[in-house]
Design an enzyme around this catalytic site. Sequence first.
Site, PDB file in Angstrom:
ATOM      1  CG  LEU A 193      -1.851  -1.196   1.410  1.00 52.59           C
ATOM      2  CD1 LEU A 193      -2.729  -0.989   2.627  1.00 52.59           C
ATOM      3  CD2 LEU A 193      -2.682  -1.423   0.171  1.00 52.59           C
ATOM      4  N   GLY A 201       2.733  -8.174   7.073  1.00 51.58           N
ATOM      5  CA  GLY A 201       2.996  -7.238   8.147  1.00 51.58           C
ATOM      6  C   GLY A 201       2.996  -5.815   7.603  1.00 51.58           C
ATOM      7  N   GLY A 202       2.639  -4.864   8.465  1.00 45.90           N
ATOM      8  CA  GLY A 202       2.601  -3.478   7.994  1.00 45.90           C
ATOM      9  C   GLY A 202       1.586  -3.348   6.872  1.00 45.90           C
ATOM     10  CG  ASP A 203       2.736  -0.839   3.706  1.00 45.72           C
ATOM     11  OD1 ASP A 203       3.612  -1.689   3.979  1.00 45.72           O
ATOM     12  OD2 ASP A 203       2.972   0.227   3.120  1.00 45.72           O
ATOM     13  CD  GLU A 204       6.196  -5.325   3.218  1.00 48.95           C
ATOM     14  OE1 GLU A 204       6.342  -6.418   3.817  1.00 48.95           O
ATOM     15  OE2 GLU A 204       7.139  -4.558   2.983  1.00 48.95           O
TER      16      GLU A 204
END
Length: 230
Positions: free
Chosen positions: A175, A223-226
């Site tokens: 993202l 994780g995060g935006d992945e």
Amino acid sequence: GAATIRRAAAKAGPFAMVVVDVRTMPAAEGLRTIEGIWKADPDIQIVVCTTPHDRWPDQCIERLGFTDRLVFLREPFDISELCLLACGLTTKWNLACQARLGAAELEAITQERTQTLEAEVQERRAAAEEFRHQAMHDPLTGLPNRAQLIEHLGRCMERHRRDPGYRFAVLFLDLDNFKVVNDTLGHDIGDQLLVSIAGRVKAAIRTLDSVTHFIQDTTARLGGDEFIVL
């Protein structure tokens, strides 16, 4: 007499024994009397008073069979003999009642323990299943996590080695400017965005039959935006 025995048994105060004098009654009537008593209370013991030479005991055994709840007392007999017999039969009856109560209590304890163990087994299974789910899924989106993705990829590669015609694809999604969302709107809003994106990506992919195809199409949040689509 049978009605009195029935009432006593219904009030949890049953008789231990009953004396039936058949010396002056026809055999058929005596048999019906005994059958009626046992119908009223199957556990009661019966002492049958008979004459020395009649065939009443033989007829009774032919019809009722051998049982330790039936005793024949032939003439001549006296009150002391009958009292001693009553004492012995009552003691025997009390011991049988205690044995039944002990067996019932043991059965109740066994059933309770069995139910407890079954509940413990179910709780442990549920806990193990929940632990495995947590270990293999992202707590935020509910999607498979990195560990499960690697496991699925390993299966896909192993199947490809066995069947070179088998193909699979890995798509990496990131993202853009997600950090801006967290910095300006807060991490709670960022988490809501990730959950929304996960739902949209998951709704856009196929779900292949797991029986026909070894691996299902899977969306994994790294994780995060992945995200990874397998």
